[in-house]
Design an enzyme around this catalytic site. Structure first.
Site, PDB file in Angstrom:
ATOM      1  N   SER A 120       0.834  -1.209   0.000  1.00 18.80           N
ATOM      2  CA  SER A 120       0.000   0.000   0.000  1.00 18.80           C
ATOM      3  C   SER A 120       0.859   1.246   0.000  1.00 18.80           C
ATOM      4  O   SER A 120       0.378   2.325  -0.306  1.00 18.80           O
ATOM      5  CB  SER A 120      -0.862   0.067   1.253  1.00 18.80           C
ATOM      6  OG  SER A 120      -1.436  -1.144   1.554  1.00 18.80           O
ATOM      7  N   HIS A 141      -1.499  -3.030  -7.009  1.00 16.30           N
ATOM      8  CA  HIS A 141      -2.177  -2.670  -5.757  1.00 16.30           C
ATOM      9  C   HIS A 141      -3.678  -2.936  -5.881  1.00 16.30           C
ATOM     10  O   HIS A 141      -4.400  -2.157  -6.498  1.00 16.30           O
ATOM     11  CB  HIS A 141      -1.885  -1.178  -5.458  1.00 16.30           C
ATOM     12  CG  HIS A 141      -2.353  -0.718  -4.127  1.00 16.30           C
ATOM     13  ND1 HIS A 141      -2.535   0.610  -3.823  1.00 16.30           N
ATOM     14  CD2 HIS A 141      -2.686  -1.397  -3.001  1.00 16.30           C
ATOM     15  CE1 HIS A 141      -2.958   0.723  -2.581  1.00 16.30           C
ATOM     16  NE2 HIS A 141      -3.058  -0.474  -2.055  1.00 16.30           N
ATOM     17  N   GLU A 153      -4.341  -0.496  -8.902  1.00 16.47           N
ATOM     18  CA  GLU A 153      -3.425   0.620  -9.150  1.00 16.47           C
ATOM     19  C   GLU A 153      -2.110  -0.029  -9.608  1.00 16.47           C
ATOM     20  O   GLU A 153      -1.479  -0.767  -8.852  1.00 16.47           O
ATOM     21  CB  GLU A 153      -3.239   1.390  -7.832  1.00 16.47           C
ATOM     22  CG  GLU A 153      -2.898   2.841  -7.966  1.00 16.47           C
ATOM     23  CD  GLU A 153      -2.796   3.540  -6.612  1.00 16.47           C
ATOM     24  OE1 GLU A 153      -2.642   2.884  -5.560  1.00 16.47           O
ATOM     25  OE2 GLU A 153      -2.832   4.778  -6.611  1.00 16.47           O
ATOM     26  N   ASN A 191      -3.665   6.374  -1.764  1.00 16.59           N
ATOM     27  CA  ASN A 191      -3.492   6.798  -0.374  1.00 16.59           C
ATOM     28  C   ASN A 191      -3.049   8.249  -0.241  1.00 16.59           C
ATOM     29  O   ASN A 191      -3.294   8.884   0.774  1.00 16.59           O
ATOM     30  CB  ASN A 191      -2.518   5.866   0.334  1.00 16.59           C
ATOM     31  CG  ASN A 191      -3.205   4.558   0.686  1.00 16.59           C
ATOM     32  OD1 ASN A 191      -4.342   4.562   1.152  1.00 16.59           O
ATOM     33  ND2 ASN A 191      -2.544   3.444   0.439  1.00 16.59           N
TER      34      ASN A 191
HETATM   35  N1  LIG Z   1      -5.774  -5.201   4.039  1.00 13.95           N
HETATM   36  C1  LIG Z   1      -5.991  -4.252   3.150  1.00 13.95           C
HETATM   37  O1  LIG Z   1      -7.063  -3.602   3.133  1.00 13.95           O
HETATM   38  C2  LIG Z   1      -4.952  -3.953   2.095  1.00 13.95           C
HETATM   39  C3  LIG Z   1      -5.344  -3.272   0.927  1.00 13.95           C
HETATM   40  C4  LIG Z   1      -4.387  -3.062  -0.092  1.00 13.95           C
HETATM   41  C5  LIG Z   1      -3.076  -3.493   0.090  1.00 13.95           C
HETATM   42  N2  LIG Z   1      -2.717  -4.123   1.259  1.00 13.95           N
HETATM   43  C6  LIG Z   1      -1.326  -4.598   1.380  1.00 13.95           C
HETATM   44  O2  LIG Z   1      -1.328  -6.000   1.145  1.00 13.95           O
HETATM   45  C7  LIG Z   1      -0.276  -6.622   1.908  1.00 13.95           C
HETATM   46  C8  LIG Z   1      -0.879  -7.750   2.758  1.00 13.95           C
HETATM   47  O3  LIG Z   1      -1.849  -7.201   3.629  1.00 13.95           O
HETATM   48  P1  LIG Z   1      -2.931  -8.142   4.352  1.00 13.95           P
HETATM   49  O4  LIG Z   1      -3.936  -7.216   4.949  1.00 13.95           O
HETATM   50  O5  LIG Z   1      -3.364  -9.226   3.438  1.00 13.95           O
HETATM   51  O6  LIG Z   1      -2.031  -8.798   5.515  1.00 13.95           O
HETATM   52  P2  LIG Z   1      -2.348 -10.076   6.447  1.00 13.95           P
HETATM   53  O7  LIG Z   1      -1.700  -9.806   7.751  1.00 13.95           O
HETATM   54  O8  LIG Z   1      -3.814 -10.393   6.408  1.00 13.95           O
HETATM   55  O9  LIG Z   1      -1.580 -11.285   5.700  1.00 13.95           O
HETATM   56  C9  LIG Z   1      -0.193 -11.354   5.585  1.00 13.95           C
HETATM   57  C10 LIG Z   1       0.200 -12.806   5.387  1.00 13.95           C
HETATM   58  O10 LIG Z   1       1.581 -12.867   4.997  1.00 13.95           O
HETATM   59  C11 LIG Z   1       2.124 -14.047   5.580  1.00 13.95           C
HETATM   60  N3  LIG Z   1       3.583 -13.981   5.609  1.00 13.95           N
HETATM   61  C12 LIG Z   1       4.388 -13.293   6.467  1.00 13.95           C
HETATM   62  N4  LIG Z   1       5.688 -13.505   6.155  1.00 13.95           N
HETATM   63  C13 LIG Z   1       5.700 -14.335   5.068  1.00 13.95           C
HETATM   64  C14 LIG Z   1       6.739 -14.904   4.285  1.00 13.95           C
HETATM   65  N5  LIG Z   1       8.032 -14.683   4.554  1.00 13.95           N
HETATM   66  N6  LIG Z   1       6.403 -15.728   3.271  1.00 13.95           N
HETATM   67  C15 LIG Z   1       5.095 -15.984   2.991  1.00 13.95           C
HETATM   68  N7  LIG Z   1       4.058 -15.455   3.702  1.00 13.95           N
HETATM   69  C16 LIG Z   1       4.369 -14.641   4.729  1.00 13.95           C
HETATM   70  C17 LIG Z   1       1.491 -14.109   6.969  1.00 13.95           C
HETATM   71  O11 LIG Z   1       1.595 -15.420   7.527  1.00 13.95           O
HETATM   72  C18 LIG Z   1       0.044 -13.673   6.640  1.00 13.95           C
HETATM   73  O12 LIG Z   1      -0.764 -14.816   6.362  1.00 13.95           O
HETATM   74  C19 LIG Z   1       0.394  -5.502   2.697  1.00 13.95           C
HETATM   75  O13 LIG Z   1       1.507  -5.043   1.971  1.00 13.95           O
HETATM   76  C20 LIG Z   1      -0.698  -4.422   2.751  1.00 13.95           C
HETATM   77  O14 LIG Z   1      -0.161  -3.121   2.869  1.00 13.95           O
HETATM   78  C21 LIG Z   1      -3.630  -4.377   2.249  1.00 13.95           C
END
Ligand SMILES: NC(=O)c1ccc[n+]([C@@H]2O[C@H](COP(=O)([O-])OP(=O)(O)OC[C@H]3O[C@@H](n4cnc5c(N)ncnc54)[C@H](O)[C@@H]3O)[C@@H](O)[C@H]2O)c1
Length: 284
Positions: A120, A141, A153, A191
């Site tokens: 993000s 994104h 994005e 953002n």
């Molecule tokens: N949640 C949102 O609304 C949103 C929206 C757009 C972008 N994002 C971005 O997406 C990304 C993920 O966010 P999320 O909300 O899904 O997070 P989340 O915490 O729900 O999931 C993250 C996952 O990554 C796994 N993980 C950690 N280290 C790892 C590794 N070395 N190898 C493989 N898997 C690993 C964890 O076990 C977990 O299951 C972030 O960069 C976030 O900024 C999130």
């Protein structure tokens, strides 16, 4: 370039959503996580979301099963990416973690493979620079919930190649999304525009200009926003909002992005929005 084999890293909120849309769009996809429990949870969510689509008659039982048949799960990243055409990284928003994964991907994915991040706020240029293939590193994104939200994005780092940008735009269309290409600056477009609005709404609470309900109603009824900025902040997570504002503040060194002290205080107090049941609204 043709994209056939895809890998999604991370089985959390975004990773399982991205895996879902890829498989439903006909791509073979491996979802990778360090945790077997996270993979099982992610598959459970995909299953539940597909079952809901069947019950609403949006897809057939047969197409649900075909979609699930295109997904495999793995905990061994190096093995999973060795024949990938596109990898989408969706692990936690932490530069050191993403940097480590991009170095690993660079070593193990085929030379032509596109390495995308769903970050993000982390610089795509910086992630590209830790690899020997910055031209093939790009931001993809997606928005939450991924199966529902139309936007991708597409974020070009300083060295991202035209052909990689074009391939990711095409891929996003094949996923039924509407790609919008942007350049890599802090907060991208989404953002950079959204967070100052949320921050300003929080300043309005802080200064007693209005209650959260009244501020949200002004934006919903007067500006036709489907959701007010404070309700949205609770949904995103106040800690996530604060982190992104800090990325903008530090990235531009401009005081206009200074996080509202009330936001900082709420995060310090553990009032993080929907995920803790308490934010600008109480949900639990
Ligand atoms: N949640 C949102 O609304 C949103 C929206 C757009 C972008 N994002 C971005 O997406 C990304 C993920 O966010 P999320 O909300 O899904 O997070 P989340 O915490 O729900 O999931 C993250 C996952 O990554 C796994 N993980 C950690 N280290 C790892 C590794 N070395 N190898 C493989 N898997 C690993 C964890 O076990 C977990 O299951 C972030 O960069 C976030 O900024 C999130």
């Amino acid at each position: 370039m043709e994209i056939i084999k895809t890998v999604v890293i991370g089985a959390g909120t975004m990773g399982n959503g991205i895996t879902h849309v890829m498989a439903q769009s006909g791509f073979s996809v491996t979802m990778v996580d360090v945790s077997r429990e996270a993979l099982d949870r992610g598959m459970g969510i995909i299953n539940k979301n597909l079952a809901r689509m069947v019950s609403k008659e949006k897809i057939t039982e047969n197409s649900k099963n075909e979609t699930l048949g295109r997904i495999t799960t793995a905990t061994d990243l190096d093995e999973a990416v060795k024949d990938a055409d596109l990898v989408v990284e969706a692990v936690n928003e932490n530069f050191e973690l993403k940097e480590k994964i991009f170095r690993q991907l660079d070593l193990n994915a085929p030379a032509g493979c596109i390495l995308a991040s769903n970050t993000s706020s982390i610089s795509i240029t910086k992630l590209g620079a830790v690899t020997g293939r910055a031209g093939r590193v790009i931001g993809m994104h997606f928005f939450n919930p991924v199966p529902v939200m139309k936007l991708v994005e597409v974020v070009r780092g300083l060295d991202t190649l035209d052909e990689v940008n074009d391939a990711v735009v095409e891929m996003s269309k094949k996923l039924g999304k509407e790609p919008v290409p942007v350049n890599d600056y802090p907060g991208f477009v989404s953002n950079r525009v959204l967070m100052p609005m949320i921050n300003e709404a929080i300043f309005c609470v802080h200064e007693g200009v209005g209650t959260p309900e009244n501020i949200d109603n002004v934006m919903k009824l007067g500006m036709a926003h489907p959701m007010g900025p404070l309700r949205l902040a609770d949904f995103i997570g106040l800690d996530v909002c604060l982190d992104i504002l800090n990325v903008l503040y530090e990235g531009f060194r401009d005081p206009k992005y200074r996080p509202c002290p009330l936001l900082v205080k709420m995060v310090d107090a553990g009032k993080l929005g929907d995920k803790t049941g308490q934010g600008f609204y109480t949900t639990a």
